[in-house]
Design an enzyme around this catalytic site. Structure first.
Site, PDB file in Angstrom:
ATOM      1  N   ARG A 118       0.809  -1.227   0.000  1.00  0.00           N
ATOM      2  CA  ARG A 118       0.000   0.000   0.000  1.00  0.00           C
ATOM      3  C   ARG A 118       0.834   1.265   0.000  1.00  0.00           C
ATOM      4  O   ARG A 118       0.375   2.335  -0.399  1.00  0.00           O
ATOM      5  CB  ARG A 118      -0.993   0.016   1.182  1.00  0.00           C
ATOM      6  N   ASP A 137      -4.978  16.026 -17.731  1.00  0.00           N
ATOM      7  CA  ASP A 137      -5.196  14.602 -17.977  1.00  0.00           C
ATOM      8  C   ASP A 137      -4.713  14.335 -19.405  1.00  0.00           C
ATOM      9  O   ASP A 137      -5.331  14.779 -20.376  1.00  0.00           O
ATOM     10  CB  ASP A 137      -6.696  14.295 -17.826  1.00  0.00           C
ATOM     11  N   TYR A 160     -13.784  14.340 -18.893  1.00  0.00           N
ATOM     12  CA  TYR A 160     -14.206  12.935 -18.795  1.00  0.00           C
ATOM     13  C   TYR A 160     -15.298  12.828 -17.707  1.00  0.00           C
ATOM     14  O   TYR A 160     -15.173  13.456 -16.639  1.00  0.00           O
ATOM     15  CB  TYR A 160     -12.986  12.067 -18.451  1.00  0.00           C
ATOM     16  N   LYS A 168      -5.378   2.923 -20.470  1.00  0.00           N
ATOM     17  CA  LYS A 168      -5.605   3.142 -21.904  1.00  0.00           C
ATOM     18  C   LYS A 168      -4.297   2.990 -22.693  1.00  0.00           C
ATOM     19  O   LYS A 168      -3.754   1.909 -22.753  1.00  0.00           O
ATOM     20  CB  LYS A 168      -6.250   4.510 -22.124  1.00  0.00           C
TER      21      LYS A 168
HETATM   22  C1  LIG Z   1      -9.694  10.832 -20.160  1.00  0.00           C
HETATM   23  C2  LIG Z   1      -9.912   9.866 -19.064  1.00  0.00           C
HETATM   24  N1  LIG Z   1      -9.426  10.132 -17.841  1.00  0.00           N
HETATM   25  C3  LIG Z   1      -9.616   9.289 -16.810  1.00  0.00           C
HETATM   26  C4  LIG Z   1     -10.331   8.124 -16.949  1.00  0.00           C
HETATM   27  C5  LIG Z   1     -10.531   7.221 -15.759  1.00  0.00           C
HETATM   28  O1  LIG Z   1      -9.672   6.147 -15.855  1.00  0.00           O
HETATM   29  P1  LIG Z   1      -9.900   4.725 -15.122  1.00  0.00           P
HETATM   30  O2  LIG Z   1     -11.072   4.075 -15.780  1.00  0.00           O
HETATM   31  O3  LIG Z   1      -8.600   4.018 -15.338  1.00  0.00           O
HETATM   32  O4  LIG Z   1     -10.174   5.018 -13.687  1.00  0.00           O
HETATM   33  C6  LIG Z   1     -10.848   7.788 -18.193  1.00  0.00           C
HETATM   34  C7  LIG Z   1     -11.601   6.539 -18.381  1.00  0.00           C
HETATM   35  O5  LIG Z   1     -12.177   6.266 -19.401  1.00  0.00           O
HETATM   36  C8  LIG Z   1     -10.636   8.683 -19.280  1.00  0.00           C
HETATM   37  O6  LIG Z   1     -11.129   8.434 -20.501  1.00  0.00           O
END
Ligand SMILES: Cc1ncc(COP(=O)(O)O)c(C=O)c1O
Length: 403
Positions: free
Chosen positions: A68, A194, A122, A219
């Site tokens: 952790r 992001d 998102y 991703k």
């Molecule tokens: C641009 C973006 N940021 C963050 C996330 C969140 O990621 P996670 O599903 O790995 O928690 C996503 C998920 O689709 C995303 O498309």
């Protein structure tokens, strides 16, 4: 394992290759952060699947070796590779993209602070900011990232940070990221971005002046649709603060998943180059099809983000979205007729995925909220994989003929 062997391994780990500063991204993906010398000769980083490690004189709670606390050998190797590929001082991984996004926001902001956030984020991040922040006493204002001149009026004495996405989801818009950095610096704000949709191949936020680069490593970083993970990259002192918060909130990444992510990342440049090219060709094909109303892809010259994306990015990414003349019904029919793209949420993997954001990534928003941000019921999002581009276009040709 004998204590003497453990001490040798800990010494090796301390000597993980550093950033390979002068090498290209492709070389760093393979070699940065890898143990040197190799652990018992193993060319691939072994998995240290142990929740705890023998005490070896560590000082302080955060140095005790425990999963952790994000400091197993697999964490250390991965952190060094991630920091190297985006030229940050340090990095930290977490249990998902949302785990790192929420932990980072709660590190940077405390009760009484105010955040400026891009208005079409998102869905998970948007919900966190607009629905949960109130409970933590954190204020926010949403800003149109394409209109930097309007941000000044939203500044408050307690504004501490700005939050944007490199390429928005699902409309794949690119805002004037240079102005975001300039605005943050002029107003002494922490800038967070992001970078999931772009990937470190197409854009490296730290080099561009952002303070913190965030990823859903689920991703493009991993690229194989077989794990969830998140990552933050930035200055060492900021990452240390995020690590402390993550140690408390507990959203740690398991060592086996660290291993899988480290393995997946090695092919990122090869995947991204292909996905950039393939997505552009598919976007061009769709743009010229009579059944298609609109295609959103920054690589298209007709796209409003094209000029800024061309200036800032290596390539335009593997994500596009589009609408058909027949709206929602036609969208559903197309998805059911296509043979190669898999009807599934998420993105950035080797398989082409297709989805209607109104039913997946943005299902948490009301229809009004979706409409306000331009996400129609019929909008289709495509994450282009690494299948042959010709095969994908043939598949679209056949399906579009029958809707
Ligand atoms: C641009 C973006 N940021 C963050 C996330 C969140 O990621 P996670 O599903 O790995 O928690 C996503 C998920 O689709 C995303 O498309």
């Amino acid at each position: 394992m004998k204590r003497r062997e453990l001490v040798i391994i800990l010494k090796i780990i301390k000597e993980y290759k550093l950033s390979l500063k002068n090498n290209s991204l492709q070389t760093k993906l393979i070699h940065a952060g890898e143990p040197e010398p190799k652990i018992l000769g193993s060319v691939s980083m072994p998995v240290f699947q142990s929740s705890t490690f023998e005490y070896a004189g560590e000082k302080g709670y955060d140095a005790v070796r425990y999963i952790r606390l994000n400091n197993t050998p697999n964490h250390i190797a991965l952190h060094k590779k991630l920091a190297a590929i985006e030229n940050g001082e340090a990095a930290i991984v977490a249990a998902s993209g949302m785990a790192i996004i929420s932990t980072t926001l709660l590190t940077v902001l405390k009760a009484g602070d105010h955040l400026l956030a891009q208005d079409n984020l998102y869905g998970g991040t948007y919900d966190l900011i607009t629905k949960d922040f109130e409970n933590y006493g954190i204020e926010y204002d949403l800003v149109d990232a394409n209109d930097p001149a309007s941000w000044k009026s939203k500044l408050k004495p307690n504004t501490k940070a700005v939050y944007v996405e490199t390429i928005t989801n699902p409309l794949v818009e690119v805002c004037d990221l240079k102005s975001v950095v300039k605005f943050a610096k002029e107003n002494n704000l922490v800038s967070m971005i992001d970078n999931t949709f772009a990937s470190p191949y197409n854009y490296r936020p730290i080099e561009a002046g952002f303070d913190i680069s965030l990823h859903s490593a689920t991703k493009y970083l991993n690229g194989h649709t077989d794990l969830v993970a998140g990552a933050a990259i930035g200055k060492a002192d900021m990452i240390e603060r995020i690590v402390h918060k993550l140690n408390h909130l507990g959203g740690t990444l398991d060592p086996h998943t660290c291993f899988l992510l480290q393995r997946g990342m090695k092919t990122m440049v090869l995947r991204m180059k292909y996905q950039n090219e393939s997505a552009l060709r598919i976007a061009q094909y769709l743009e010229n099809h009579p059944s298609v109303k609109k295609v959103n892809y920054p690589g298209l010259e007709s796209n409003p983000s094209h000029t800024v994306a061309k200036e800032l990015f290596e390539g335009f990414g593997g994500m596009l979205s589009f609408e058909l003349n027949g709206g929602k019904d036609a969208a559903e029919k197309l998805i059911s007729l296509l043979e190669l793209p898999i009807h599934a949420p998420s993105l950035g993997g080797v398989e082409t995925l297709i989805t209607r954001p109104a039913t997946t990534s943005h299902a948490g928003l009301s229809t009004e909220e979706r409409e306000k941000t331009g996400i129609s019921e019929g909008l289709i999002r495509l994450s282009v994989g690494i299948e042959s581009t010709e095969d994908l276009i043939e598949d679209f040709k056949g399906a579009l003929k029958n809707i």
